[in-house]
Design a protein around this motif. Structure first.
Motif, mmCIF file in Angstrom:
data_model
loop_
_atom_site.group_PDB
_atom_site.id
_atom_site.type_symbol
_atom_site.label_atom_id
_atom_site.label_comp_id
_atom_site.label_asym_id
_atom_site.label_seq_id
_atom_site.Cartn_x
_atom_site.Cartn_y
_atom_site.Cartn_z
ATOM 1 N N ALA A 1 0.836 -1.203 0.000
ATOM 2 C CA ALA A 1 0.000 0.000 0.000
ATOM 3 C C ALA A 1 0.869 1.250 0.000
ATOM 4 C CB ALA A 1 -0.939 -0.012 1.199
ATOM 5 N N VAL B 1 -10.903 4.475 -0.714
ATOM 6 C CA VAL B 1 -10.890 3.143 -0.101
ATOM 7 C C VAL B 1 -12.081 2.996 0.857
ATOM 8 C CG1 VAL B 1 -9.634 1.625 1.493
ATOM 9 C CG2 VAL B 1 -8.405 2.764 -0.362
ATOM 10 N N SER C 1 -8.940 -1.387 -1.591
ATOM 11 C CA SER C 1 -7.546 -1.295 -1.155
ATOM 12 C C SER C 1 -6.852 -0.120 -1.839
ATOM 13 C CB SER C 1 -6.780 -2.589 -1.451
ATOM 14 O OG SER C 1 -6.446 -2.661 -2.818
#
Length: 139
Positions: free
Chosen positions: A4, A35, A43
């Protein structure tokens, strides 16, 4: 698999590296706000790399049909300015750790002041930060 932090850092680097830190943080919060919004993927990486793809090549984005333009503009996605990319990584970690409040007031969209996308009239403008205007997509 890409993390991420790396996904967000690429978005910050390519979408906002010329902006002040607040502008880069704002772009990161747009990603987080998406998100959290059920109309977008769940994600960070899915949000950053969201876009139309070819049916015959589902991993290949259609040029200029992505949510974040760097992903499908036909240019290299490898950062060339190491210092700027490291700054984007640092900011991404802090954003993902909730070290900054959201300067966009819940925005899910933004654009540069140089354009006026067709979707802008259907969203609520929230703030201008340097060269970007941010918008919230009301529920």
């Amino acid at each position: 698999m890409i993390s991420a932090v790396a996904c967000m850092a690429l978005a910050l680097y390519f979408e906002a590296r010329g902006e002040p830190v607040t502008g880069q943080i704002a772009v990161g919060h747009v990603i987080l706000n998406r998100v959290l919004d059920k109309r977008f993927p769940e994600s960070v990486c899915e949000v950053v790399f969201q876009g139309q793809t070819y049916k015959s090549k589902p991993d290949l984005p259609i040029r200029n049909k992505c949510q974040f333009s760097f992903w499908c503009d036909g240019k290299s996605d490898k950062p060339k300015n190491y210092a700027a990319y490291q700054e984007a990584v640092y900011l991404s970690r802090m954003i993902l750790n909730s070290d900054f409040s959201d300067p966009t007031e819940g925005s899910t969209h933004y654009h540069t002041i140089e354009i006026l996308p067709s979707w802008a009239s259907s969203k609520t403008p929230t703030v201008r930060i340097s060269n970007h205007i941010f918008y919230r997509w009301e529920k």
